[in-house]
Scaffold this motif. Structure first.
Motif: not given
Ligand code: NDP
Ligand code: GDR
Length: 374
Positions: A242, A244, A278, A280, A332
């Protein structure tokens, strides 16, 4: 006149041509190789510092010996020198002999997770190494004639303080790498203010390419996608899905480095695309390039990705989470605002996110077909 070559033509006219001699630390890395190509194509003589390794570490720059601009009739325009950011005397000797007009400091222990294991070494190379290089320039008495570029990084922003991040956003690094790079950023500014050096920071957000090191997440993903499709690897194991990042293409970013150095007044610039995705999303985009639509099930450490077309009760796992890839403290969310670079340098990225991912997947498909052991 320090940066000028004076030559006499046959009819006696004296013409002054600006010497363009670049010295790159980190020339064997992703950015060093693209920047060397760019500078050769602009007519620079390019010198690179390489360190001794037990295996060849020049695969990204071998082709530059055959670059159309790497030789003139009288001079070799591309030269390598052994040196190390931990060895001041090597840096002084190289600067003294090369007498560069532009120095690009790209050398670093550049892996964030590794910096937690090699914190002291990372500080030696990335922080004190930058000081050594600046001091070597001063020792050679060239601080007024050399332009200096420091490879600063969005990792210095660390914990989110402001979104998007600009040149004015406060720093809060979250890794030994980020802290070391923050020292390098400030020592560069200090030498500018204390000694009038033309020293600049490019605060570059993540940039990738088919030449990206294999243990950075984008390249790890595109290699794995190629290997999974070709039956050479079972699955892809990742850490934080997650996080980014603002991912651009290294080719665009080395253009910005050069543009920053051409300004009359030294300054610091954020270089970014202005789009964050992200890990992902990168994984999904990479599998889509080979026609696999990923679906996810489970959560946290048990989350897995599989082919959405696989409707069996127990679909084959293509992506899973392995806690060993998590970091002791994570960054993050990074998203850059490169408005200043756009206004002052006329710089903006040419590659889209989709083009970047496709180029990397295509290149890894070719590579793994040619050499399954790569
Ligand atoms: P790479 O990891 O691909 O390249 C790092 C380079 O530094 C390699 O040439 C490496 O040599 C060299 N190096 C490492 N340690 C030493 C040392 N002790 N002495 C001399 N050279 C050394 O990095 P990138 O090309 O991706 O990045 C270039 C620079 O930009 C780095 O400083 C990085 O921290 C910074 N940066 C990168 C970003 C990115 O997204 N790529 C974003 C922002 C900043 P060898 O080949 O022998 O290992
Ligand atoms: P980063 O790049 O730390 O941003 O530093 P990296 O690709 O290593 O990580 C990006 C994000 O992906 C997450 N992640 C993983 N990362 C790696 N390497 N391997 C994994 O398996 C994995 N799984 C998830 C990470 O946790 C992170 O959040 C890069 C380097 O080039 C630095 O030198 C540069 O300064 C910054 O970009 C800007």
């Amino acid at each position: 006149m320090a940066n000028a070559d004076v030559s006499k033509s046959s009819d006696g006219d004296v013409s002054i041509s600006k010497r363009r001699v670049a010295l790159l630390t980190g020339i064997t890395g992703q950015d060093g190789s693209y920047l060397a190509e760019l500078l050769l194509s602009k007519g620079y003589q390019v010198h690179g510092i390489i360190r001794r390794a037990s295996t060849f570490n020049t695969s990204r720059i071998e082709h530059l010996y055959d670059h159309p601009q790497s030789h003139t009739s009288t001079t070799s325009m591309f030269k390598l020198h052994y040196g190390d950011m931990t060895d001041s005397s090597s840096l002084v000797k190289i600067i003294q002999s090369v007498q560069p007009t532009e120095v690009y400091n790209l050398a670093a222990q550049s892996h964030v997770k590794v910096s937690f294991d090699l914190a002291e070494y990372t500080a030696e190379v990335d922080a004190v190494g930058t000081l050594r290089l600046l001091d070597a320039i001063k020792t050679c008495g060239l601080e007024k004639s050399i332009r200096f570029y420091q490879a600063s990084t969005s990792e210095m922003y660390g914990e989110v303080r402001e979104v998007p991040q600009t040149e004015k956003t406060p720093f809060y690094p979250r890794s030994p790498y980020g802290v070391a790079k923050l020292y390098a950023y400030w020592i560069c500014i200090n030498y500018r203010e204390a000694y009038g050096m033309h020293a600049c920071n490019g605060i570059l957000f993540n940039h990738e390419s088919p030449r990206r090191g294999e243990n950075f997440v984008t390249r790890k993903i595109t290699r794995a996608v190629a290997k999974i499709v070709l039956g050479q690897q079972e699955r892809l194991e990742l850490g934080n899905l997650d996080a980014k990042r603002d991912w651009g293409h290294a080719k665009d970013y080395v253009e910005a480095m050069h543009a920053i150095m051409q300004l009359d007044k030294p300054d610091d610039f954020v270089i970014a695309t202005g789009e964050a995705r992200s890990v992902r999303e990168f994984v999904v985009a990479a599998f889509a390039c080979v026609g696999i639509q990923l679906a996810w099930r489970g959560a946290g450490l048990d989350e897995v990705g599989y082919d959405a077309k696989d409707t069996s009760d127990n679909p084959r796992v293509l992506v899973c989470v392995n806690p060993k890839y998590f970091r002791p403290s994570e960054v993050e969310f990074l998203l850059g605002d490169a408005s200043k670079a756009k206004q002052r340098l006329g710089w903006s990225p040419k590659y889209s996110f989709e083009q970047l991912v496709k180029e990397m997947v295509d290149a890894d498909m070719q590579l793994m077909k040619r050499n399954p052991m790569a």
